[in-house]
Design an enzyme around this catalytic site. Structure first.
Site, PDB file in Angstrom:
ATOM      1  N   LEU A 125       0.839  -1.204   0.000  1.00  0.00           N
ATOM      2  CA  LEU A 125       0.000   0.000   0.000  1.00  0.00           C
ATOM      3  C   LEU A 125       0.877   1.258   0.000  1.00  0.00           C
ATOM      4  O   LEU A 125       0.715   2.148  -0.828  1.00  0.00           O
ATOM      5  CB  LEU A 125      -0.913  -0.019   1.239  1.00  0.00           C
ATOM      6  N   GLY A 131       2.060   7.621   2.609  1.00  0.00           N
ATOM      7  CA  GLY A 131       2.025   6.738   3.779  1.00  0.00           C
ATOM      8  C   GLY A 131       0.654   6.829   4.423  1.00  0.00           C
ATOM      9  O   GLY A 131      -0.255   6.071   4.086  1.00  0.00           O
ATOM     10  N   GLU A 363       1.007   0.212   9.971  1.00  0.00           N
ATOM     11  CA  GLU A 363      -0.450  -0.049   9.915  1.00  0.00           C
ATOM     12  C   GLU A 363      -1.255   1.133  10.479  1.00  0.00           C
ATOM     13  O   GLU A 363      -2.289   0.962  11.119  1.00  0.00           O
ATOM     14  CB  GLU A 363      -0.789  -1.379  10.581  1.00  0.00           C
ATOM     15  N   SER A 366       0.020   6.426  15.280  1.00  0.00           N
ATOM     16  CA  SER A 366      -0.880   6.707  16.407  1.00  0.00           C
ATOM     17  C   SER A 366      -1.790   7.895  16.082  1.00  0.00           C
ATOM     18  O   SER A 366      -2.951   7.943  16.505  1.00  0.00           O
ATOM     19  CB  SER A 366      -0.061   6.988  17.668  1.00  0.00           C
ATOM     20  N   GLU A 367      -1.251   8.836  15.315  1.00  0.00           N
ATOM     21  CA  GLU A 367      -2.060  10.007  14.941  1.00  0.00           C
ATOM     22  C   GLU A 367      -3.235   9.562  14.054  1.00  0.00           C
ATOM     23  O   GLU A 367      -4.368  10.024  14.225  1.00  0.00           O
ATOM     24  CB  GLU A 367      -1.187  11.044  14.206  1.00  0.00           C
TER      25      GLU A 367
END
Ligand code: CAA
Length: 380
Positions: A125, A131, A363, A366-367
């Site tokens: 991906l 990202g 994956e 945290s944001e």
């Protein structure tokens, strides 16, 4: 939610625990130091059915549920977080979407060897310029007659150098923005596919990642996964489940760091006794254990929701962000309790400190988890 595990779930956990103690503990430090991919251990995990643990048996998987997967992932990652992510990518980022979106023919051809662990998969991906912002990708696929032609570049792809199959996301209609992204099943030995050099990483060094380059890669029509333009949705729903896997990996890292901190604190003498007698150390241990338990409950809850067919997107993001930050906190405190020894390679504390950090990034950072949680709170 039932707080008791079934006999089957306990059996999976104990099998994973035995394997981790017997096969991974003795070599984890060496795998990390030498950045060695544990090919024989991955083969053993495949033989145990752990590379497609929560995939139905009829498709070659282990036929267990996601709660079992969480328990197994924690055990494997407790010993070697690199091996943990090799397992989680194949399970939740590769096999899971294939179960959901493949036609019966595609399942036979592509899913079965991956679920049985005869092949390993990766999830393409991320790109150098895309990202968190998935729609910023540039890879594209064009249908020429009956052939898909793919061009582009993916990077930071976990398992890429060791994989035989990749799920690749590409624009099939850029004008439609995220609704113009489609997903493809790409054999890694297809002409025009190549990997960049293995990335040198801070942690999880047993797991290898690299770029994937696609230069006029020609694929049959059945390489399309799901419907045309369904790629963004496939990526998002896949990551919903994948994040439970990474939360479980974080649990394993945190548990290793906590267990080693307790053992060290009971051993290390200062001020006339073991440092475990000091309240400054006790308070740290109490906070570490509390965050770990809270993270485990969130993670098991997300897995239980998935197993019972309920919505779990918000809860998997909650589990992922909390478990990742708990792992970083616990690993940091563990290193602190170890003092100067914690800063050396003599103890595993520094490895856990390095390994924990990635769980806050891949994956979905945290944001991004907070974006997903907040969007769900406002929308639902
Ligand atoms: N399930 C189903 N549909 C979803 C969804 C979900 N979880 N999340 C979003 N969608 C849908 C939305 O409903 C919306 O649909 P409509 O267009 O029909 O209204 C559509 O997708 C677009 O949604 P957004 O407007 O929210 O999209 P966005 O561009 O703002 O992105 C995001 C949202 C949460 C930031 C998302 O892009 C994201 O999760 N980014 C992080 C990507 C990520 O996790 N990358 C990790 C790479 S893989 C990896 O790390 C593997 C490894 O190495 C181990």
């Amino acid at each position: 939610m039932d707080f008791d595990f079934t006999e089957e779930q306990l059996m999976v956990r104990d099998t994973a625990r035995d394997f981790a103690v017997r096969e991974l503990d003795p070599i984890a430090a060496k795998l990390d130091a030498e950045a060695t991919y544990p090919a024989d251990k991955v083969k053993q995990l495949a033989e145990m059915g752990f590379l497609g643990l929560a995939i139905p048996e009829e498709h070659g998987g282990g036929g267990m549920d996601y709660v079992s997967y969480v328990l197994a992932m924690e055990e494997i990652s407790r010993a070697c977080a690199g091996t943990g992510v090799i397992m989680s990518v194949n399970n939740s980022l590769v096999c899971d979407p294939l179960v959901k979106y493949c036609t019966p023919e595609q399942k036979k051809k592509y899913l079965e060897p991956l679920a049985a662990g005869r092949k390993l998969g990766c999830f393409g991906l991320t790109e150098p310029g895309a990202g968190s912002d998935v729609s910023g990708m540039k890879t594209n696929a064009v249908l020429q007659g009956d052939t898909w032609v793919l061009n582009g570049e993916k990077n930071f792809i976990t398992n890429a150098p060791n994989s035989q199959t990749a799920i690749i996301f590409a624009y099939t209609d850029k004008a439609k923005k995220h609704k113009g992204i489609s997903a493809f099943i790409v054999p890694m030995d297809a002409k025009g596919v190549s990997c960049g050099p293995k990335e040198h990483k801070l942690g999880i060094c047993a797991s290898h990642s690299s770029s994937i380059f696609m230069d006029d890669v020609r694929l049959p029509k059945d390489a399309l996964l799901g419907q045309l333009g369904e790629g963004f949705k496939i990526a998002m729903t896949t990551l919903d489940a994948g994040r439970i896997g990474i939360a479980s990996q974080a649990l394993g890292i945190a548990r290793a760091a906590l267990e080693e901190a307790i053992a060290f604190a009971k051993e290390r003498q200062a001020f006339g006794g073991p440092i475990a007698n000091l309240q400054a150390i006790q308070f740290k241990l109490a906070d570490m254990a509390t965050r770990l338990d809270a993270a485990r409950l969130l993670t098991l809850h997300a897995a239980w929701l998935k197993d019972s067919g309920q919505k779990f997107s918000k809860e998997s993001s909650m589990a992922k962000v909390f478990a990742a930050e708990a792992a970083s906190f616990v690993a940091d405190e563990s290193l602190q309790i170890h003092g100067g020894y914690g800063y050396t390679k003599e103890y595993a504390a520094e490895r856990h400190f390095r390994d924990a950090r990635i769980t806050e990034i891949y994956e979905g950072t945290s944001e991004i988890q907070r974006v997903v949680i907040a969007a769900s709170l406002i929308r639902d």
